[in-house]
Design a protein around this motif. Structure first.
Motif, PDB file in Angstrom:
ATOM      1  N   ILE A 107      18.146  45.586  17.538  1.00 29.17           N
ATOM      2  CA  ILE A 107      18.328  44.454  16.627  1.00 29.17           C
ATOM      3  C   ILE A 107      17.063  44.326  15.787  1.00 29.17           C
ATOM      4  CG2 ILE A 107      18.762  41.989  16.437  1.00 29.17           C
ATOM      5  CD1 ILE A 107      21.101  43.525  17.582  1.00 29.17           C
ATOM      6  N   LYS A 108      17.205  44.467  14.475  1.00 32.26           N
ATOM      7  CA  LYS A 108      16.067  44.335  13.566  1.00 32.26           C
ATOM      8  C   LYS A 108      16.171  42.972  12.877  1.00 32.26           C
ATOM      9  CE  LYS A 108      15.288  49.227  12.609  1.00 32.26           C
ATOM     10  NZ  LYS A 108      13.897  49.234  13.061  1.00 32.26           N
ATOM     11  N   ALA A 109      15.206  42.103  13.183  1.00 31.69           N
ATOM     12  CA  ALA A 109      15.218  40.754  12.612  1.00 31.69           C
ATOM     13  C   ALA A 109      13.825  40.161  12.706  1.00 31.69           C
ATOM     14  CB  ALA A 109      16.210  39.861  13.366  1.00 31.69           C
ATOM     15  N   MET A 110      13.525  39.229  11.810  1.00 31.77           N
ATOM     16  CA  MET A 110      12.240  38.520  11.806  1.00 31.77           C
ATOM     17  C   MET A 110      11.056  39.492  11.791  1.00 31.77           C
ATOM     18  SD  MET A 110      13.394  35.390  11.903  1.00 31.77           S
ATOM     19  CE  MET A 110      11.941  34.420  12.252  1.00 31.77           C
ATOM     20  N   ASN A 111      11.209  40.607  11.031  1.00 35.42           N
ATOM     21  CA  ASN A 111      10.155  41.629  10.926  1.00 35.42           C
ATOM     22  C   ASN A 111       9.785  42.217  12.278  1.00 35.42           C
ATOM     23  OD1 ASN A 111       9.915  41.240   8.097  1.00 35.42           O
ATOM     24  ND2 ASN A 111       8.576  39.465   8.453  1.00 35.42           N
ATOM     25  N   ASN A 112      10.791  42.375  13.145  1.00 34.36           N
ATOM     26  CA  ASN A 112      10.530  42.897  14.482  1.00 34.36           C
ATOM     27  C   ASN A 112      11.775  43.602  15.000  1.00 34.36           C
ATOM     28  OD1 ASN A 112       9.015  43.361  16.812  1.00 34.36           O
ATOM     29  ND2 ASN A 112       8.236  41.269  16.850  1.00 34.36           N
ATOM     30  N   ASN A 113      11.627  44.289  16.156  1.00 33.80           N
ATOM     31  CA  ASN A 113      12.747  44.955  16.818  1.00 33.80           C
ATOM     32  C   ASN A 113      13.003  44.282  18.161  1.00 33.80           C
ATOM     33  OD1 ASN A 113      13.006  47.335  14.902  1.00 33.80           O
ATOM     34  ND2 ASN A 113      10.891  47.609  15.562  1.00 33.80           N
ATOM     35  N   TRP A 114      14.276  44.255  18.576  1.00 38.31           N
ATOM     36  CA  TRP A 114      14.637  43.534  19.791  1.00 38.31           C
ATOM     37  C   TRP A 114      15.724  44.274  20.562  1.00 38.31           C
ATOM     38  CZ3 TRP A 114      12.027  38.723  19.690  1.00 38.31           C
ATOM     39  CH2 TRP A 114      11.561  38.324  18.432  1.00 38.31           C
ATOM     40  N   HIS A 115      15.653  44.191  21.911  1.00 35.00           N
ATOM     41  CA  HIS A 115      16.838  44.504  22.699  1.00 35.00           C
ATOM     42  C   HIS A 115      17.907  43.471  22.353  1.00 35.00           C
ATOM     43  CE1 HIS A 115      13.856  46.484  25.510  1.00 35.00           C
ATOM     44  NE2 HIS A 115      14.794  47.413  25.443  1.00 35.00           N
ATOM     45  N   PRO A 116      19.186  43.838  22.342  1.00 39.50           N
ATOM     46  CA  PRO A 116      20.227  42.840  22.057  1.00 39.50           C
ATOM     47  C   PRO A 116      20.162  41.643  23.000  1.00 39.50           C
ATOM     48  CG  PRO A 116      21.140  45.052  21.942  1.00 39.50           C
ATOM     49  CD  PRO A 116      19.744  45.199  22.461  1.00 39.50           C
ATOM     50  N   PHE A 124       8.918  57.716  18.885  1.00 38.73           N
ATOM     51  CA  PHE A 124       9.968  57.253  17.985  1.00 38.73           C
ATOM     52  C   PHE A 124      10.639  55.941  18.393  1.00 38.73           C
ATOM     53  CE2 PHE A 124      10.037  61.957  18.110  1.00 38.73           C
ATOM     54  CZ  PHE A 124       9.474  62.193  16.871  1.00 38.73           C
ATOM     55  N   ALA A 125      10.671  55.604  19.694  1.00 34.85           N
ATOM     56  CA  ALA A 125      11.438  54.429  20.119  1.00 34.85           C
ATOM     57  C   ALA A 125      10.680  53.152  19.760  1.00 34.85           C
ATOM     58  CB  ALA A 125      11.701  54.478  21.622  1.00 34.85           C
ATOM     59  N   PRO A 126      11.336  52.152  19.160  1.00 27.77           N
ATOM     60  CA  PRO A 126      10.669  50.875  18.835  1.00 27.77           C
ATOM     61  C   PRO A 126      10.442  50.046  20.094  1.00 27.77           C
ATOM     62  CG  PRO A 126      12.988  50.752  18.283  1.00 27.77           C
ATOM     63  CD  PRO A 126      12.738  52.169  18.723  1.00 27.77           C
ATOM     64  N   CYS A 127       9.476  49.134  20.021  1.00 23.70           N
ATOM     65  CA  CYS A 127       9.192  48.215  21.130  1.00 23.70           C
ATOM     66  C   CYS A 127       9.856  46.870  20.863  1.00 23.70           C
ATOM     67  CB  CYS A 127       7.687  48.016  21.308  1.00 23.70           C
ATOM     68  SG  CYS A 127       6.848  49.448  21.977  1.00 23.70           S
ATOM     69  N   ALA A 177      22.621  38.302  19.350  1.00 20.67           N
ATOM     70  CA  ALA A 177      22.935  39.632  18.838  1.00 20.67           C
ATOM     71  C   ALA A 177      24.281  39.678  18.127  1.00 20.67           C
ATOM     72  CB  ALA A 177      22.902  40.638  19.985  1.00 20.67           C
ATOM     73  N   ASP A 178      25.283  38.999  18.672  1.00 16.70           N
ATOM     74  CA  ASP A 178      26.624  39.032  18.083  1.00 16.70           C
ATOM     75  C   ASP A 178      27.015  37.709  17.429  1.00 16.70           C
ATOM     76  OD1 ASP A 178      27.152  41.697  18.972  1.00 16.70           O
ATOM     77  OD2 ASP A 178      27.444  40.904  20.996  1.00 16.70           O
ATOM     78  N   LEU A 179      26.126  36.711  17.470  1.00 12.45           N
ATOM     79  CA  LEU A 179      26.426  35.403  16.883  1.00 12.45           C
ATOM     80  C   LEU A 179      25.829  35.228  15.496  1.00 12.45           C
ATOM     81  CD1 LEU A 179      25.893  32.979  19.927  1.00 12.45           C
ATOM     82  CD2 LEU A 179      28.054  33.837  19.016  1.00 12.45           C
ATOM     83  N   GLY A 180      24.748  35.963  15.219  1.00 12.33           N
ATOM     84  CA  GLY A 180      24.000  35.713  14.001  1.00 12.33           C
ATOM     85  C   GLY A 180      22.968  34.623  14.227  1.00 12.33           C
ATOM     86  N   PHE A 181      22.032  34.477  13.300  1.00 15.33           N
ATOM     87  CA  PHE A 181      20.967  33.489  13.463  1.00 15.33           C
ATOM     88  C   PHE A 181      20.574  32.929  12.113  1.00 15.33           C
ATOM     89  CE2 PHE A 181      18.682  37.228  12.257  1.00 15.33           C
ATOM     90  CZ  PHE A 181      17.529  36.797  11.630  1.00 15.33           C
ATOM     91  N   VAL A 182      19.795  31.844  12.178  1.00 11.94           N
ATOM     92  CA  VAL A 182      19.260  31.206  10.971  1.00 11.94           C
ATOM     93  C   VAL A 182      17.754  31.078  11.146  1.00 11.94           C
ATOM     94  CG1 VAL A 182      19.327  29.183   9.477  1.00 11.94           C
ATOM     95  CG2 VAL A 182      21.402  29.912  10.668  1.00 11.94           C
TER      96      VAL A 182
END
Length: 372
Positions: free
Chosen positions: A119-128, A103-106, A141-146
């Protein structure tokens, strides 16, 4: 007196009867609780195997659910939980390894399993802590991205990349695109109206000058009599190079072709530009008729051609010639006097006629119009 009264009261028969009654009540309550617990365990069953418990065996209680010790295992590998640590998902319990595998994402950066915040972004999962700007490496993680050309960037880097694509600068104070000429201060670009002249206090323009870490408007700066570099348009505080009618920083006075600084070496000027010796010769120097290389030293001009000193030699015996030596042109090349004497007589006559014709063409006789 009070102590004697208390001792007398404790030894009275009434006090002893009350104490016996209370101790009897406590033992009855304890027996009642034990009997209820034994009745409950006698009726309880294991959550996994649904079998009853033996009074002498160890029982595992997990959030009100009872298990045999051997039944309290991972739902995937059926092994007991190391140190009693387990993860519960959809009513089933898993050991840490199987829970991560199932169950845990990579993380898209480090490739490790993510336990906790994802963190779910750019069609992927991330540690913060792994989700960072691809240019400046700041945590997003807490700033946001473009999203920029398939990259996740912080707002500042995105604006810089956008400005770079438009061929413009980004103000390092307000982080907006500079549409007009930027003010360059300490190697960074700014809107000029963010600053005032250190001397007169007027709002600056793009023509402002930096001096010793301070900014001045152009009139105030010019009054100080400080030379301005012809390349970077900044004040020169150290050694000055005077060339081409301008003043330069030593490191900014460079060859117009290879852009290497001269650093005190000789330079050659052509049409308002400076060149090193190598590139001046390549661009504007004479080419040797014999070796076809640019002549970097003295030039021998003979037979309407340019020659290297070492290349100007007899085409027959290869003896070196100078302009002081006697030589004859044969096949557009020089021939020394000794080799010429060895030529057949008819060939020498023909060469002599050709030489006379060439002399007449180069020095024609004046025509007397009256006699004509």
């Amino acid at each position: 007196m009070a102590g004697m009264r208390l001792r007398g009261l404790a030894s009275s028969k009434l006090y002893q009867r009350r104490q016996d009654r209370l101790s009897g009540t406590g033992s009855l309550l304890k027996d009642f609780l034990l009997s209820n617990m034994s009745d409950a365990l006698a009726n309880a069953v294991c959550e996994r195997c649904q079998a009853r418990f033996d009074p002498s065996e160890r029982i595992v209680n997990s959030n009100g659910e009872l298990y045999h010790e051997n039944c309290f295992v991972c739902a995937q590998c059926f092994r007991q939980f190391p140190d009693g640590l387990f993860y519960e998902f959809e009513g089933r319990k898993y050991c840490e390894h199987d829970f991560q595998m199932l169950f845990a994402p990579c993380c898209g950066q480090c490739g490790e399993f993510i336990i906790g915040r994802v963190i779910k972004a750019m069609n992927n999962n991330w540690h913060p802590e792994c989700f960072r700007c691809e240019l400046c490496n700041v945590v997003l993680a807490d700033l946001g991205f473009v999203k920029n050309a398939g990259r996740h960037l912080c707002r500042k880097c995105h604006d810089q990349e956008k400005a770079k694509g438009l061929g413009k600068y980004i103000c390092q104070k307000c982080h907006l695109i500079i549409d007009e000429l930027p003010l360059m201060f300490r190697s960074d670009s700014y809107h000029p109206d963010h600053f005032n002249c250190t001397h007169c206090g007027k709002e600056l323009t793009a023509e402002a000058r930096e001096l010793k870490g301070e900014l001045y408007c152009l009139p105030c700066h010019d009054k100080m009599g400080i030379p301005i570099c012809g390349a970077c348009r900044r004040p020169i505080e150290g050694r000055v190079v005077n060339a081409l009618g301008k003043q330069w920083h030593v490191e900014h006075f460079v060859c117009a072709k290879c852009e290497k600084p001269f650093l005190g070496h000789r330079h050659y000027e052509k049409k308002g530009l400076a060149y090193c010796e190598t590139h001046y010769n390549q661009l504007f120097g004479d080419v040797c008729y014999s070796c076809s290389h640019v002549i970097e030293g003295d030039v021998v001009s003979a037979l309407n051609k340019a020659w290297c000193v070492n290349c100007f030699s007899c085409s027959t015996c290869n003896i070196k010639l100078t302009l002081k030596n006697k030589f004859v042109e044969f096949d557009m090349k020089p021939v020394c006097k000794k080799c010429y004497e060895k030529f057949p007589l008819e060939l020498k006559k023909r060469l002599k006629k050709l030489s006379e014709l060439a002399a007449r063409k180069s020095h024609p006789k004046a025509v007397d119009l009256n006699s004509a």
